[in-house]
Design a protein around this motif. Structure first.
Motif, PDB file in Angstrom:
ATOM      1  N   HIS A 178       8.209  -4.529   1.101  1.00 25.77           N
ATOM      2  CA  HIS A 178       7.496  -5.639   0.281  1.00 25.77           C
ATOM      3  C   HIS A 178       7.317  -6.948   0.975  1.00 25.77           C
ATOM      4  N   LYS A 185       0.603 -10.492   6.299  1.00 27.73           N
ATOM      5  CA  LYS A 185      -0.452 -11.159   5.937  1.00 27.73           C
ATOM      6  C   LYS A 185      -0.612 -12.736   6.222  1.00 27.73           C
ATOM      7  N   ARG A 190      -4.461  -7.427   9.186  1.00 23.30           N
ATOM      8  CA  ARG A 190      -4.789  -6.579   8.068  1.00 23.30           C
ATOM      9  C   ARG A 190      -3.554  -5.329   7.981  1.00 23.30           C
ATOM     10  N   LEU A 201       3.201   1.722  -3.975  1.00 20.64           N
ATOM     11  CA  LEU A 201       1.847   1.464  -3.332  1.00 20.64           C
ATOM     12  C   LEU A 201       1.130   0.615  -4.140  1.00 20.64           C
ATOM     13  N   GLU A 202       1.071   0.530  -5.472  1.00 18.60           N
ATOM     14  CA  GLU A 202       0.660  -0.473  -6.370  1.00 18.60           C
ATOM     15  C   GLU A 202       1.346  -1.984  -6.088  1.00 18.60           C
ATOM     16  N   ALA A 205      -0.264  -3.210  -2.825  1.00 16.54           N
ATOM     17  CA  ALA A 205      -1.726  -3.676  -3.164  1.00 16.54           C
ATOM     18  C   ALA A 205      -1.663  -5.149  -3.724  1.00 16.54           C
ATOM     19  N   GLU A 206      -0.716  -5.106  -4.821  1.00 12.08           N
ATOM     20  CA  GLU A 206      -0.536  -6.347  -5.376  1.00 12.08           C
ATOM     21  C   GLU A 206      -0.227  -7.707  -4.501  1.00 12.08           C
ATOM     22  N   ALA A 209      -1.755  -5.689   0.566  1.00 13.02           N
ATOM     23  CA  ALA A 209      -2.085  -4.746   1.509  1.00 13.02           C
ATOM     24  C   ALA A 209      -3.596  -4.363   1.390  1.00 13.02           C
ATOM     25  N   ASP A 210      -4.115  -4.326   2.499  1.00 16.41           N
ATOM     26  CA  ASP A 210      -5.545  -3.934   2.635  1.00 16.41           C
ATOM     27  C   ASP A 210      -5.995  -2.520   2.549  1.00 16.41           C
ATOM     28  N   LEU A 212      -4.095   1.464   1.474  1.00 10.82           N
ATOM     29  CA  LEU A 212      -3.157   2.206   0.947  1.00 10.82           C
ATOM     30  C   LEU A 212      -3.214   3.660   1.400  1.00 10.82           C
TER      31      LEU A 212
END
Length: 340
Positions: A178, A185, A190, A201-202, A205-206, A209-210, A212
């Motif tokens: 994480h 970033k 990317r 994975l969520e 994204a939070e 991450a571009d 998944l």
């Protein structure tokens, strides 16, 4: 003081009373406020690796606390100052590695919670030159995971030579991953994050991450190839199959940076593809004092978030079990402050 002690490899840690340690010249005694639970601590407690610690010992290399007592000759730290005690507890300072900015490769190094007692205790000793000051505004609970998970992934991205607009694959989104997503970033890359649980994975994204990739249902290498392949892959999942999966998605000239340390295992490197593709396989181990200072500065500026949950030290064995079962979203931190 209370300490969680490994008395026998593979057995539950024992929380026991120990006398306060006395600092030798060049050392300080630290009243520990927080200490993160790293998978390396579990390997240490189980005696998994070829070079083993010597029981009884206190694990923990994400310790953060307040300097309580100065050993003889210590002048650059002060009582009451917040410091972190990383994996690199001490290095010789004289060898080629130390003198060329690679102190993490020093063959005389002493590792916190492995070669000397660590942060699963209310008090611990640290070599003053390697006790990293924590900037104002960075809490002990946040600083603890940054002391290993943060600096390790930050260094891995440096080793990978990541540049803006490149594609970086982060394999394993947990305590280290994480933070790796965030550092990639910050570097302008990317990010393609892969894992095997929905919540991680969520989380990826939070955190920005571009791309998944669900490694349960998708072929990691083929998914990366859809985007031209990864310029760099940071292997953080403690699973040799995960190493090979993400390596298969490198583009020509790509770099696989190995960070996670499974108890045992070998990664197969296809010679033909490696030679023709000009790919690299690189090992990256934690980070230097300067790397950690940079990690703390980024956090003090509000550019990173630490996802963590705190526990009392008395919950050490249950917490280890949760990590082994893959039930922890990111990082467990033992709170040894007033409420811990």
């Amino acid at each position: 003081m209370k300490a969680a002690v490994v008395r026998t490899f593979g057995e539950p840690l024992v929380v026991e009373e120990r006398p306060d340690p006395e600092p030798e010249p060049g050392q300080v005694r630290v009243r520990v406020e927080a200490c993160g639970l790293c998978h390396t601590d579990i390997h240490a407690a189980h005696g998994d690796w070829p070079v083993k610690p010597n029981p009884p010992f206190v694990p923990g290399h994400e310790g953060v606390g307040l300097v309580e007592k100065l050993g003889a000759g210590v002048t650059h730290l002060s009582v009451g100052q917040r410091v972190a005690m990383p994996w690199l507890g001490h290095a010789c300072g004289r060898c080629e590695h130390c003198l060329s900015g690679w102190e993490t490769l020093c063959e005389q190094q002493v590792n916190t919670g492995y070669g000397c007692d660590g942060g699963y205790a209310e008090k611990m000793l640290a070599w003053a030159d390697f006790a990293q000051p924590v900037p104002d505004g960075v809490s002990a609970l946040d600083a603890a995971p940054l002391t290993c998970a943060g600096v390790t992934t930050y260094k891995a991205l440096k080793v990978a030579g990541v540049r803006p607009a490149q594609l970086v694959a982060v394999s394993g989104v947990g305590g280290l991953g994480h933070l790796a997503v965030q550092y990639a970033k910050i570097a302008g890359a990317r990010v393609a994050a892969n894992d095997v649980t929905d919540d991680k994975l969520e989380l990826a994204a939070e955190l920005g991450a571009d791309i998944l990739i669900d490694a349960r249902t998708q072929d990691v290498g083929r998914e990366l190839e859809r985007y031209g392949g990864a310029h760099a892959a940071i292997a953080l999942a403690v699973n040799e199959a995960a190493f090979e999966a993400v390596a298969s998605g490198l583009r020509r000239g790509g770099r696989l940076v190995m960070v996670a340390l499974p108890a045992r295992g070998t990664v197969r490197v296809p010679i033909f593809d490696t030679v023709l593709g000009g790919t690299s396989v690189i090992g990256s181990i934690v980070g230097t004092r300067q790397d950690l200072a940079e990690v703390f500065q980024l956090h003090a500026e509000g550019r990173t978030r630490v996802i963590r949950e705190s526990r009392p030290l008395s919950a050490v064995n249950e917490s280890i079990d949760e990590v082994l079962r893959g039930q922890v979203k990111a990082r467990i931190v033992f709170d040894l402050g007033e409420g811990g």
